[in-house]
Enzyme design. Structure first.
Site, PDB file in Angstrom:
ATOM      1  N   SER A 115      34.228  -3.418 -91.102  1.00 47.75           N
ATOM      2  CA  SER A 115      34.322  -3.739 -89.408  1.00 47.75           C
ATOM      3  C   SER A 115      34.367  -4.694 -88.737  1.00 47.75           C
ATOM      4  CB  SER A 115      34.699  -2.029 -88.670  1.00 47.75           C
ATOM      5  OG  SER A 115      35.014  -1.062 -89.504  1.00 47.75           O
ATOM      6  N   THR A 116      33.839  -5.035 -88.767  1.00 47.86           N
ATOM      7  CA  THR A 116      33.228  -6.791 -88.136  1.00 47.86           C
ATOM      8  C   THR A 116      32.323  -7.512 -89.074  1.00 47.86           C
ATOM      9  OG1 THR A 116      31.150  -5.561 -87.753  1.00 47.86           O
ATOM     10  CG2 THR A 116      32.133  -4.661 -86.276  1.00 47.86           C
TER      11      THR A 116
END
Length: 187
Positions: A9-10
């Protein structure tokens, strides 16, 4: 051909573990982007476009592919149209076998059932709110007395719609709509 897809996600998260688990794939697509939706995930789209008849699409976990039942259903439709199987390593889903297809279809049916329940509850909540007099949508920008004054301004000679819109802080089209809606009610 086994085609892998890895996602975190990041930017601070690492793809290493997923890449290791997908090492037996012939090609691996990967990206660092939120999994909330399949939109704005170019590598997923590239992977879905890349797979061909007889390929196997591999992910480590289902949530790496999607978190939405709707998106999952759309992806599965693409796979079925292309005759592509899905393997989800951690959940033991493997649509290359009849048992894997059964398991996957059961999970998809449960997800669809849950989505239906949520939709039903949302509808019931909206109906209860409407019965209590709640109004959905944006709050009116003008009070009743301002609407009356806008109608007077609209009908007054020498006052342009643009000037009226600027005065009330609304668009010119809103001036026309408000006038039209309220003059119809007065007739």
């Amino acid at each position: 051909m086994r085609v892998g897809y890895a996602r975190v996600s990041t930017a601070g998260q690492k793809l290493d573990l997923q890449r290791e688990r997908l090492a037996d794939c012939d090609r691996v697509f990967h990206e660092k982007v939120s999994g909330k939706s399949t939109r704005n995930r170019p590598e997923l789209q590239n992977a879905l476009d890349f797979v061909r008849d007889g390929d196997i699409f591999v992910v480590t976990k289902l949530d790496r592919l999607t978190r939405s039942v709707v998106d999952l259903a759309n992806i599965v439709q693409k796979f079925e149209a292309k005759n592509v199987d899905l393997v989800v390593l951690d959940q033991g889903i493997d649509t290359t076998s009849i048992y894997g297809r059964l398991q996957f279809n059961i999970l998809a049916a449960i997800g669809e059932f849950e989505r239906g329940i949520i939709r039903e509850r949302s509808y019931e909540g909206r109906m209860r709110a409407l019965a209590r007099g709640f109004k959905f949508g944006a709050k009116p920008k003008l009070a009743r007395n301002e609407i009356s004054q806008l109608i007077n301004d609209y009908e007054a000679p020498g006052c342009s719609k643009t000037e009226i819109a600027d005065h009330y802080g609304i668009s010119r089209s809103s001036v026309c709509r408000i006038y039209s809606e309220n003059c119809q009610h007065m007739s």
